[in-house]
Scaffold this motif. Sequence first.
Motif, PDB file in Angstrom:
ATOM      1  N   THR A 319       0.856  -1.229  -0.013  1.00 54.16           N
ATOM      2  CA  THR A 319       0.185   0.078  -0.028  1.00 54.16           C
ATOM      3  C   THR A 319       0.807   1.133  -0.072  1.00 54.16           C
ATOM      4  OG1 THR A 319      -1.752  -1.241   1.245  1.00 54.16           O
ATOM      5  CG2 THR A 319      -1.950   1.271   1.156  1.00 54.16           C
ATOM      6  N   HIS A 320       1.761   1.340   0.826  1.00 54.05           N
ATOM      7  CA  HIS A 320       2.612   2.498   0.947  1.00 54.05           C
ATOM      8  C   HIS A 320       3.470   2.580  -0.013  1.00 54.05           C
ATOM      9  CE1 HIS A 320       2.199   4.156   5.207  1.00 54.05           C
ATOM     10  NE2 HIS A 320       1.751   2.926   5.325  1.00 54.05           N
ATOM     11  N   ALA A 321       4.253   1.803  -0.645  1.00 53.03           N
ATOM     12  CA  ALA A 321       5.301   1.757  -1.719  1.00 53.03           C
ATOM     13  C   ALA A 321       4.696   2.254  -3.069  1.00 53.03           C
ATOM     14  CB  ALA A 321       6.103   0.433  -1.801  1.00 53.03           C
ATOM     15  N   ALA A 322       3.223   1.768  -3.300  1.00 51.71           N
ATOM     16  CA  ALA A 322       2.522   2.098  -4.446  1.00 51.71           C
ATOM     17  C   ALA A 322       2.201   3.607  -4.532  1.00 51.71           C
ATOM     18  CB  ALA A 322       1.621   0.974  -4.599  1.00 51.71           C
ATOM     19  N   GLY A 333      -5.708   5.212   2.789  1.00 53.66           N
ATOM     20  CA  GLY A 333      -5.886   5.236   4.340  1.00 53.66           C
ATOM     21  C   GLY A 333      -4.211   5.036   4.798  1.00 53.66           C
ATOM     22  N   ILE A 334      -3.336   5.977   4.322  1.00 54.82           N
ATOM     23  CA  ILE A 334      -2.162   5.771   4.988  1.00 54.82           C
ATOM     24  C   ILE A 334      -1.598   7.211   5.276  1.00 54.82           C
ATOM     25  CG2 ILE A 334      -1.462   3.782   3.947  1.00 54.82           C
ATOM     26  CD1 ILE A 334      -0.170   5.008   1.851  1.00 54.82           C
ATOM     27  N   ASN A 335      -0.407   7.290   5.931  1.00 50.93           N
ATOM     28  CA  ASN A 335       0.040   8.630   6.393  1.00 50.93           C
ATOM     29  C   ASN A 335       0.875   9.147   5.527  1.00 50.93           C
ATOM     30  OD1 ASN A 335       2.076   6.885   6.973  1.00 50.93           O
ATOM     31  ND2 ASN A 335       2.164   7.247   9.096  1.00 50.93           N
ATOM     32  N   GLY A 336       1.268   8.318   4.243  1.00 44.04           N
ATOM     33  CA  GLY A 336       2.202   9.051   3.370  1.00 44.04           C
ATOM     34  C   GLY A 336       2.685   7.810   2.462  1.00 44.04           C
ATOM     35  N   GLY A 337       3.107   8.048   1.238  1.00 53.54           N
ATOM     36  CA  GLY A 337       3.364   7.366   0.517  1.00 53.54           C
ATOM     37  C   GLY A 337       5.007   7.128   0.439  1.00 53.54           C
ATOM     38  N   TRP A 338       5.541   5.773  -0.104  1.00 50.60           N
ATOM     39  CA  TRP A 338       6.785   5.653  -0.041  1.00 50.60           C
ATOM     40  C   TRP A 338       7.470   5.734  -1.593  1.00 50.60           C
ATOM     41  CZ3 TRP A 338       6.707   0.323   3.192  1.00 50.60           C
ATOM     42  CH2 TRP A 338       6.411   0.656   4.436  1.00 50.60           C
ATOM     43  N   ALA A 339       6.815   5.963  -2.593  1.00 48.58           N
ATOM     44  CA  ALA A 339       6.988   6.501  -3.933  1.00 48.58           C
ATOM     45  C   ALA A 339       8.187   5.381  -4.314  1.00 48.58           C
ATOM     46  CB  ALA A 339       7.733   7.713  -3.940  1.00 48.58           C
ATOM     47  N   GLY A 340       7.456   3.983  -4.447  1.00 47.28           N
ATOM     48  CA  GLY A 340       8.407   3.165  -4.989  1.00 47.28           C
ATOM     49  C   GLY A 340       7.962   2.527  -6.241  1.00 47.28           C
ATOM     50  N   ILE A 341       6.898   1.301  -6.011  1.00 43.12           N
ATOM     51  CA  ILE A 341       6.725   0.553  -7.171  1.00 43.12           C
ATOM     52  C   ILE A 341       5.306   1.137  -8.075  1.00 43.12           C
ATOM     53  CG2 ILE A 341       7.352  -1.578  -5.891  1.00 43.12           C
ATOM     54  CD1 ILE A 341       4.697  -2.030  -4.662  1.00 43.12           C
ATOM     55  N   ARG A 342       5.861   0.925  -9.335  1.00 40.41           N
ATOM     56  CA  ARG A 342       4.609   1.152 -10.299  1.00 40.41           C
ATOM     57  C   ARG A 342       4.591  -0.075 -11.570  1.00 40.41           C
ATOM     58  NH1 ARG A 342       9.405   3.240 -10.054  1.00 40.41           N
ATOM     59  NH2 ARG A 342       9.640   4.236 -11.993  1.00 40.41           N
ATOM     60  N   THR A 343       4.056   0.203 -12.284  1.00 40.51           N
ATOM     61  CA  THR A 343       4.055  -0.790 -13.560  1.00 40.51           C
ATOM     62  C   THR A 343       4.700  -0.636 -14.620  1.00 40.51           C
ATOM     63  OG1 THR A 343       2.713  -2.682 -14.489  1.00 40.51           O
ATOM     64  CG2 THR A 343       1.707  -0.435 -14.640  1.00 40.51           C
ATOM     65  N   THR A 344       4.858  -1.475 -16.048  1.00 38.90           N
ATOM     66  CA  THR A 344       5.380  -1.097 -17.054  1.00 38.90           C
ATOM     67  C   THR A 344       4.231  -0.913 -18.065  1.00 38.90           C
ATOM     68  OG1 THR A 344       5.586  -3.446 -18.128  1.00 38.90           O
ATOM     69  CG2 THR A 344       7.234  -2.487 -16.437  1.00 38.90           C
ATOM     70  N   ASN A 402       0.098   4.237   9.532  1.00 40.65           N
ATOM     71  CA  ASN A 402       1.291   3.342   9.487  1.00 40.65           C
ATOM     72  C   ASN A 402       1.101   2.126   8.874  1.00 40.65           C
ATOM     73  OD1 ASN A 402       3.523   5.265  10.236  1.00 40.65           O
ATOM     74  ND2 ASN A 402       2.796   5.192  12.376  1.00 40.65           N
ATOM     75  N   PHE A 403       0.232   1.258   9.686  1.00 32.61           N
ATOM     76  CA  PHE A 403       0.163  -0.188   9.272  1.00 32.61           C
ATOM     77  C   PHE A 403      -1.281  -0.465   8.845  1.00 32.61           C
ATOM     78  CE2 PHE A 403       3.147   0.426  12.480  1.00 32.61           C
ATOM     79  CZ  PHE A 403       4.408   0.054  12.020  1.00 32.61           C
ATOM     80  N   VAL A 404      -1.631  -1.699   7.734  1.00 35.39           N
ATOM     81  CA  VAL A 404      -2.733  -1.655   7.073  1.00 35.39           C
ATOM     82  C   VAL A 404      -3.355  -2.924   7.759  1.00 35.39           C
ATOM     83  CG1 VAL A 404      -1.874  -0.553   5.235  1.00 35.39           C
ATOM     84  CG2 VAL A 404      -1.824  -3.086   5.387  1.00 35.39           C
ATOM     85  N   ASP A 405      -4.695  -3.091   7.494  1.00 31.23           N
ATOM     86  CA  ASP A 405      -5.730  -4.074   7.660  1.00 31.23           C
ATOM     87  C   ASP A 405      -5.892  -5.132   6.587  1.00 31.23           C
ATOM     88  OD1 ASP A 405      -5.942  -3.048  10.487  1.00 31.23           O
ATOM     89  OD2 ASP A 405      -7.781  -2.386  10.058  1.00 31.23           O
ATOM     90  N   THR A 406      -5.293  -4.578   5.466  1.00 33.18           N
ATOM     91  CA  THR A 406      -5.795  -5.424   4.388  1.00 33.18           C
ATOM     92  C   THR A 406      -4.910  -6.882   4.150  1.00 33.18           C
ATOM     93  OG1 THR A 406      -5.597  -3.279   3.137  1.00 33.18           O
ATOM     94  CG2 THR A 406      -5.979  -5.284   1.835  1.00 33.18           C
TER      95      THR A 406
END
Length: 534
Positions: A319-322, A333-344, A402-406
Amino acid sequence: MKKIQIKLLGISLLLLVMLFPSCTNDLNQSPDNGNSVPGDEFFADPASYKQNLAKLYAGLAISGQTGPAGTPDISGIDEGESQYVRGLWLMQELTTDEAVIAWNDGTIKDFHSQTWTSLDRFITATFARFSFQIVNCNEFLRQTTDEKLAARGVDAALKAEIATYRAEARFLRALTYWHLIDTFGGGSLVTEDSPATFNYPEYATRAELYKFVDEELTAIAPLLKAPKTNEAYRVDQAAAWMLQAKLYMNSQVYINTDKYAAAVPLLVKIMGTGYALHSDYNQLFLADNDKNGAQNEFIFAVAFDGLHTQGYGGTTFLTHAAVGGSMNAASYGINGGWAGIRTTSAFVDKFGANPVDKRGQFYTAGQTKEINDIGSFTNGYAIQKFKNVDKNGVQGSDKSGNFVDTDFPVFRLADAYLMYAECAARNAAGASLTTATGYINALRTRANAATISALTADVSGLNLILDERAKELHWEGHRRTDLIRFGKFSDGGYLWPWKGGVAGGTQTQSFRNLFPIPANALASNNKLQQNPGY
């Protein structure tokens, strides 16, 4: 299993890990923080058996003894990076057309370029995590034999419950051995019957591990509870059938034997046991997917809870890294993104120029479709699949964000539909193309996508199945295995951006279909054998 805190496993895992040596001092599996107690003392409490079983399930979700950090199971690496789902996800998704990552942490970018080595810290941590999980399952089985239970005076009712616990522990061990077979090929085969003193286990080939898992699943299926009769998050017969079907679907890769026909009756049984597609695809990956109807589609899921399974792996990572760029973190539902994973763009193109398919959950504002710089989050469309909000948009239980329920689906009914359809397209005995067409159209109808007139048993039919699996199951940890089974992972016949480290993609070496046995595992146990090419 989700809403209770998992107590510390009360046996000395530091000693137990030595039964499955895989690491040296730079990446030790050393969770003992002084709270360990001898097994007989721990199991003196009748409630401890279920607590210990909970720990085995939690081994797929948590990364240490306290969470989210501080007393890790695997040391020598960031604790979140050593979590089971996250480590497996990196190997299954970052190596494919479905995901790239902007970060420059260590060797993380080597996954997408398929240039990893036996020194890769992420591969090493995942190998260690598999070892750790197997060791825990083995010890639970050692501590719950008839002889041990009789000596402790366990009554008949509890003994009957423990028999089911043991079958579940054997399933969890078989699941990890399947992951080992799929990613690393061979390795050490260690069970509860292996010596309980320090030793160097013999090397087991991929075929030997396959045989063990196949026989285990056949043996435990009758011992598990009937489908949909167990507690939430605990496995039942349908999970065992699904895992065995997965084994058979990939047996041409694993042991050079076509066993698609053997998967068909298992899939038919699963589809006849009351599981149902959720009406809304996107709700499958929300914070309330344990109760919004998604649970009726999940055959087995890893439980995540923002309060009780805190860590930086699993769906917290997904969730965060996306999230990054212009994306509003609060919407997820998070406090900030980690700006990491995307797709091609190769994955995006599967949905067509004007996608109406609800499974194409792309965030495009401020994002370029093509990736000129993997290190820039805004290069490549973002995927909005996992979210920490419920179907009404309400944030999950951890209000800090910080942490998710999914929960993370390991097996779900939609996958069984597509597995059956693939068997039909491969002319497997017992699988009907007409029935398979209906299954594909059920998924497409849910997604608001055009239906097909008929599935065909030829190359075009197989290509349709592979693309349908990508659209339906992306980011759920299946893609690498699927591409290998279809001969399109390292092969030059299917390229995607930055495959092989080239902007337009290039063929990679076929030995990349397996990951290397980590160098320090080989140094720790010279009976292990390195995979060819490394």
